[in-house]
Scaffold this motif. Structure first.
Motif, mmCIF file in Angstrom:
data_model
loop_
_atom_site.group_PDB
_atom_site.id
_atom_site.type_symbol
_atom_site.label_atom_id
_atom_site.label_comp_id
_atom_site.label_asym_id
_atom_site.label_seq_id
_atom_site.Cartn_x
_atom_site.Cartn_y
_atom_site.Cartn_z
ATOM 1 N N ASN A 38 0.820 -1.203 0.000
ATOM 2 C CA ASN A 38 0.000 0.000 0.000
ATOM 3 C C ASN A 38 0.855 1.254 0.000
ATOM 4 N N ILE A 39 0.310 2.310 -0.612
ATOM 5 C CA ILE A 39 0.884 3.643 -0.521
ATOM 6 C C ILE A 39 -0.108 4.489 0.256
ATOM 7 N N THR A 40 0.285 4.938 1.432
ATOM 8 C CA THR A 40 -0.609 5.678 2.309
ATOM 9 C C THR A 40 -0.159 7.128 2.415
ATOM 10 N N GLY A 41 -1.016 7.947 3.050
ATOM 11 C CA GLY A 41 -0.672 9.345 3.257
ATOM 12 C C GLY A 41 -1.410 10.269 2.312
ATOM 13 N N ALA A 42 -1.261 11.575 2.562
ATOM 14 C CA ALA A 42 -2.027 12.590 1.829
ATOM 15 C C ALA A 42 -1.164 13.287 0.799
ATOM 16 N N GLY A 43 -0.528 12.530 -0.041
ATOM 17 C CA GLY A 43 0.344 13.111 -1.056
ATOM 18 C C GLY A 43 -0.297 13.122 -2.429
ATOM 19 N N THR A 44 0.561 13.199 -3.441
ATOM 20 C CA THR A 44 0.118 13.251 -4.838
ATOM 21 C C THR A 44 1.059 12.412 -5.679
ATOM 22 N N ILE A 45 0.474 11.664 -6.613
ATOM 23 C CA ILE A 45 1.259 10.907 -7.582
ATOM 24 C C ILE A 45 0.955 11.457 -8.971
ATOM 25 N N PHE A 46 2.014 11.839 -9.676
ATOM 26 C CA PHE A 46 1.900 12.263 -11.071
ATOM 27 C C PHE A 46 2.569 11.197 -11.928
ATOM 28 N N ASN A 47 1.803 10.561 -12.777
ATOM 29 C CA ASN A 47 2.328 9.475 -13.607
ATOM 30 C C ASN A 47 2.301 9.865 -15.075
ATOM 31 N N SER A 48 3.481 9.944 -15.673
ATOM 32 C CA SER A 48 3.569 10.140 -17.123
ATOM 33 C C SER A 48 4.269 8.956 -17.777
ATOM 34 N N GLY A 49 4.584 7.941 -16.965
ATOM 35 C CA GLY A 49 5.213 6.727 -17.478
ATOM 36 C C GLY A 49 4.266 5.558 -17.375
ATOM 37 N N THR A 50 4.699 4.462 -16.729
ATOM 38 C CA THR A 50 3.879 3.274 -16.533
ATOM 39 C C THR A 50 3.801 2.976 -15.035
ATOM 40 N N PHE A 51 2.593 2.959 -14.513
ATOM 41 C CA PHE A 51 2.336 2.671 -13.105
ATOM 42 C C PHE A 51 1.451 1.443 -13.069
#
Length: 214
Positions: A38-51
């Motif tokens: 899991n990825i927890t917390g109140a952050g942000t993920i910006f994906n311009s590749g492959t997730f």
């Protein structure tokens, strides 16, 4: 203070990760969740590749807000779940169901690009200006366990490979289907005959209709 991680290579997640201090992950290459982590917390993920999630057969939760212009995929198996607890916004690129399940608490917002594949989405889908395309290298079904809304700039593409069950694409919606925009129909080395019919959508209820049919 925000803390950031920029991934320009190949990153494999093999444990739980807590985003503290509103962390930011910017992925422009490959980020692979290799288990039920899991990825927890109140952050942000910006994906311009492959997730993507490639390992294990349980649930991985993604709590930070997720914005993608690249590729998002769950491919581990029919019981493998990639669960987004924060907002999910696709501005371009591809969200691909490759046999697994995508779950969302706040809805998938397809503002550009393509939602494609065969599998299940648990939660609502809003197709504002993208293309929903069931099937992956052939006919297939996307099942939305929730509501589906298609705006004036959204489209649905279904491909026909025959008249039998499993030979043409289907979008199944368990809740309300609110329709507008465009329906595109194409053949998979198949030409329908006069009188052939195809149930390309199922839904619990429907509002509106496609404005354009190609």
């Amino acid at each position: 203070m925000q803390r950031g991680l920029i991934n320009n290579g190949n990153a494999n997640l093999n444990g739980n990760w807590d985003f503290t201090s509103n962390g930011v992950l910017s992925n422009s290459s490959v980020f692979n969740i290799q288990g039920d982590f899991n990825i927890t917390g109140a952050g942000t993920i910006f994906n311009s590749g492959t997730f993507f999630k490639s390992g294990a057969l349980g649930t991985s939760t993604i709590a930070p807000a997720f914005t993608s212009s690249g590729t998002t995929e769950v491919a581990a198996g029919a019981t493998s779940v990639l669960s987004f607890l924060g907002t999910f916004t696709q501005t371009a690129g591809v969200t691909r169901l490759n046999g697994g399940i995508i779950s969302t608490s706040t809805g998938l917002n397809i503002n550009g690009g393509t939602l494609i594949g065969a599998g299940t989405i648990t939660g609502d889908v809003s197709n504002t200006a993208g293309s929903v395309e069931p099937g992956f290298f052939g006919a297939g079904t996307i099942t939305i366990n929730g509501n589906y809304t298609q705006g004036p700039s959204g489209s649905l593409l279904v491909e026909l490979g025959g008249t039998g069950a499993g030979q043409f694409d289907v979008l199944g919606v368990t809740g309300m289907a609110t329709l507008d925009g465009t329906l595109n129909v194409a053949g998979l080395s198949f030409t329908p005959s006069a009188g052939d019919s195809f149930q390309i959508m199922t839904f619990g209820s429907r509002s509106g209709d496609f404005a354009t049919r190609n």
